[in-house]
Motif scaffolding. Sequence first.
Motif, mmCIF file in Angstrom:
data_model
loop_
_atom_site.group_PDB
_atom_site.id
_atom_site.type_symbol
_atom_site.label_atom_id
_atom_site.label_comp_id
_atom_site.label_asym_id
_atom_site.label_seq_id
_atom_site.Cartn_x
_atom_site.Cartn_y
_atom_site.Cartn_z
ATOM 1 N N TYR A 144 -63.571 18.766 114.189
ATOM 2 C CA TYR A 144 -63.151 17.429 113.793
ATOM 3 C C TYR A 144 -61.741 17.462 113.200
ATOM 4 O O TYR A 144 -60.941 16.550 113.425
ATOM 5 C CB TYR A 144 -64.141 16.835 112.797
ATOM 6 N N ASP A 145 -61.451 18.528 112.460
ATOM 7 C CA ASP A 145 -60.125 18.663 111.867
ATOM 8 C C ASP A 145 -59.077 19.001 112.931
ATOM 9 O O ASP A 145 -57.938 18.537 112.861
ATOM 10 C CB ASP A 145 -60.150 19.742 110.788
ATOM 11 N N VAL A 146 -59.472 19.810 113.908
ATOM 12 C CA VAL A 146 -58.568 20.136 115.016
ATOM 13 C C VAL A 146 -58.266 18.880 115.823
ATOM 14 O O VAL A 146 -57.115 18.580 116.149
ATOM 15 C CB VAL A 146 -59.188 21.234 115.900
ATOM 16 N N TRP A 147 -59.311 18.136 116.133
ATOM 17 C CA TRP A 147 -59.152 16.896 116.905
ATOM 18 C C TRP A 147 -58.260 15.906 116.169
ATOM 19 O O TRP A 147 -57.425 15.230 116.772
ATOM 20 C CB TRP A 147 -60.518 16.273 117.173
ATOM 21 N N ALA A 148 -58.410 15.833 114.837
ATOM 22 C CA ALA A 148 -57.660 14.865 114.040
ATOM 23 C C ALA A 148 -56.242 15.333 113.714
ATOM 24 O O ALA A 148 -55.503 14.619 113.040
ATOM 25 C CB ALA A 148 -58.412 14.559 112.740
ATOM 26 N N GLY A 149 -55.853 16.516 114.178
ATOM 27 C CA GLY A 149 -54.501 16.994 113.952
ATOM 28 C C GLY A 149 -54.279 17.654 112.612
ATOM 29 O O GLY A 149 -53.135 17.809 112.179
ATOM 30 N N LEU A 150 -55.349 18.070 111.942
ATOM 31 C CA LEU A 150 -55.224 18.659 110.612
ATOM 32 C C LEU A 150 -55.044 20.171 110.630
ATOM 33 O O LEU A 150 -54.529 20.744 109.673
ATOM 34 C CB LEU A 150 -56.466 18.328 109.762
ATOM 35 N N GLY A 170 -63.358 16.953 107.860
ATOM 36 C CA GLY A 170 -64.326 16.062 108.493
ATOM 37 C C GLY A 170 -65.754 16.334 108.090
ATOM 38 O O GLY A 170 -66.541 15.408 107.858
ATOM 39 N N ILE A 171 -66.111 17.613 107.979
ATOM 40 C CA ILE A 171 -67.501 17.959 107.682
ATOM 41 C C ILE A 171 -67.897 17.568 106.258
ATOM 42 O O ILE A 171 -69.076 17.447 105.932
ATOM 43 C CB ILE A 171 -67.747 19.463 107.937
ATOM 44 N N HIS A 172 -66.885 17.363 105.396
ATOM 45 C CA HIS A 172 -67.166 16.915 104.029
ATOM 46 C C HIS A 172 -66.906 15.420 103.849
ATOM 47 O O HIS A 172 -67.683 14.723 103.200
ATOM 48 C CB HIS A 172 -66.329 17.711 103.035
ATOM 49 N N ALA A 173 -65.811 14.939 104.422
ATOM 50 C CA ALA A 173 -65.484 13.520 104.268
ATOM 51 C C ALA A 173 -66.477 12.636 105.014
ATOM 52 O O ALA A 173 -66.821 11.547 104.545
ATOM 53 C CB ALA A 173 -64.068 13.248 104.761
ATOM 54 N N GLY A 174 -66.937 13.080 106.183
ATOM 55 C CA GLY A 174 -67.909 12.289 106.938
ATOM 56 C C GLY A 174 -69.152 11.979 106.122
ATOM 57 O O GLY A 174 -69.564 10.811 106.017
ATOM 58 N N PRO A 175 -69.784 12.981 105.520
ATOM 59 C CA PRO A 175 -70.939 12.697 104.669
ATOM 60 C C PRO A 175 -70.626 11.789 103.489
ATOM 61 O O PRO A 175 -71.461 10.964 103.105
ATOM 62 C CB PRO A 175 -71.357 14.097 104.208
ATOM 63 N N LEU A 176 -69.439 11.906 102.891
ATOM 64 C CA LEU A 176 -69.121 11.034 101.760
ATOM 65 C C LEU A 176 -68.936 9.584 102.207
ATOM 66 O O LEU A 176 -69.412 8.658 101.539
ATOM 67 C CB LEU A 176 -67.873 11.545 101.045
ATOM 68 N N PHE A 177 -68.232 9.377 103.329
ATOM 69 C CA PHE A 177 -68.132 8.015 103.861
ATOM 70 C C PHE A 177 -69.522 7.486 104.207
ATOM 71 O O PHE A 177 -69.834 6.309 103.974
ATOM 72 C CB PHE A 177 -67.244 7.993 105.105
ATOM 73 N N ASP A 204 -64.048 10.818 113.018
ATOM 74 C CA ASP A 204 -63.396 9.622 112.474
ATOM 75 C C ASP A 204 -63.008 9.843 111.011
ATOM 76 O O ASP A 204 -61.929 9.432 110.567
ATOM 77 C CB ASP A 204 -64.338 8.418 112.544
ATOM 78 N N ALA A 205 -63.911 10.473 110.258
ATOM 79 C CA ALA A 205 -63.661 10.676 108.836
ATOM 80 C C ALA A 205 -62.461 11.592 108.610
ATOM 81 O O ALA A 205 -61.654 11.361 107.705
ATOM 82 C CB ALA A 205 -64.902 11.255 108.158
ATOM 83 N N ALA A 206 -62.337 12.630 109.442
ATOM 84 C CA ALA A 206 -61.183 13.529 109.318
ATOM 85 C C ALA A 206 -59.892 12.765 109.560
ATOM 86 O O ALA A 206 -58.905 12.926 108.827
ATOM 87 C CB ALA A 206 -61.315 14.693 110.296
ATOM 88 N N ALA A 207 -59.890 11.911 110.594
ATOM 89 C CA ALA A 207 -58.693 11.110 110.879
ATOM 90 C C ALA A 207 -58.423 10.116 109.756
ATOM 91 O O ALA A 207 -57.268 9.902 109.355
ATOM 92 C CB ALA A 207 -58.865 10.381 112.204
ATOM 93 N N ALA A 208 -59.473 9.510 109.221
ATOM 94 C CA ALA A 208 -59.306 8.521 108.159
ATOM 95 C C ALA A 208 -58.740 9.152 106.886
ATOM 96 O O ALA A 208 -57.923 8.538 106.193
ATOM 97 C CB ALA A 208 -60.642 7.839 107.854
ATOM 98 N N MET A 209 -59.155 10.362 106.575
ATOM 99 C CA MET A 209 -58.651 11.028 105.384
ATOM 100 C C MET A 209 -57.174 11.400 105.527
ATOM 101 O O MET A 209 -56.476 11.569 104.528
ATOM 102 C CB MET A 209 -59.476 12.281 105.094
ATOM 103 N N ASP A 210 -56.712 11.519 106.761
ATOM 104 C CA ASP A 210 -55.311 11.871 107.011
ATOM 105 C C ASP A 210 -54.527 10.658 107.504
ATOM 106 O O ASP A 210 -53.541 10.796 108.224
ATOM 107 C CB ASP A 210 -55.248 13.003 108.047
ATOM 108 N N TRP A 211 -54.940 9.474 107.058
ATOM 109 C CA TRP A 211 -54.348 8.237 107.577
ATOM 110 C C TRP A 211 -52.844 8.162 107.331
ATOM 111 O O TRP A 211 -52.114 7.586 108.144
ATOM 112 C CB TRP A 211 -55.019 7.016 106.932
#
Length: 411
Positions: A144-150, A170-177, A204-211
């Motif tokens: 998820y982080d690779v996909w989101a460019g992180l 992503g694996i942490h932010a997704g559960p929090l969202f 999605d969460a990984a991308a959102a955290m790196d908005w």
Amino acid sequence: MGTSSAPLAGVRIIESSMLGPAAITTSLADLGAEVIKIESPQGDYIRQMTWPIVEGVSLMHLHVNRGKRSLVLDLRTPEGVQTYLDLVRDADVVIEAMRPGGLERRGLGYDQLREVNPKIVFCTISGYGMTGPYAELPSHGVAYDVWAGLVKPETTEDGFAAIPEHPSMGIHAGPLFGALGVLAGVIKARATGEGCRLEVAQSDAAAAMDWYRSESWKAYERPESEVTGNASDGYVRRAPGTAGMRDGVRYQFYEASDGGHVLLQASEREFWENFCRGIDRPELFEANPGAKFADHAVGNVALRTQLKEIFLTRTAREWVDLGLEINVPIINVNTPQTLADDPQFQARFPWIPAERLGCEQQPSPIKYLDVEVPVPTKAPTVGQHTDEVLAEVLGYDAERIAALREAGALG
């Protein structure tokens, strides 16, 4: 089980999960929600996944499933499905933390659950979500982080591409969202009597955290007559997002005398003046007063050279102490290994001992000042609480539990 005074006491969650997405309820259990983890007879193989393995059980399981109870149900049997529905009848939330549609294929989709409990909040958390071309693509956390460019590949000395050390987003932010969405759903359901269905993708969460980075690039697609840089930069566009910090001077890393590093963040004029006067170098401020706000003194090599020499005169700890004394944002640079020795960490994150959870773990970062929250219990073994949950939650007597076991519903 949570204490009766805990913030989420009285919230019951039925969770069907595999692997890391089970973290969606970890924070909720920490705050007192009752989380019943439904497992197949084989159990969630998270117990064997990743490293380290602590006395035969993975750290990941011990952390993300702490505070939960495990009940085994074989959902291939009608008795197992009926027992699941009985659990949902008085629950607030059902979590599907696996590939979307897993429960529906077993006759336990949202529509079926609403028939027994119209107030149920049904949340699916998965890798890439329920829609889009990647919906059925299998995945694990770093994807998820690779996909989101992180996370970018490194190249080893042997010329191979390699995954670098990185924080998992992503694996942490997704559960929090997901947990946030679930609680909003519970509030709505209790107010209106109507439940809801939601879904969260960890990608999605990984991308959102790196908005900030992605939205910076998008903003710069517009003409410079509409989108500029900061006033402190003469309105010249810096590199998008955090890349614009690379050549900062008043907002930058500096090496200390002990070989450690600190981060100076004197981008406001007030902080910059405090710093210069605090080290008895008022002439630095007079020569370089800068803008009132958001001034990193980008590209000022002469000033950067002076600051490099100045920071080599004290240890990292001494710089942090000075920052506290003169009101300047300075912080020492930690690693995941050194963080536990930091006095701020020790003051706010007392380890929950291994005797309690199977390995030392950090507590929840949410701190109530006047409400008691439970100390998490150890992550369960497969089916550890099957009979207990059926008796306490559903009121099944020993004869009925025995009949379920005979029918194969309990594995």
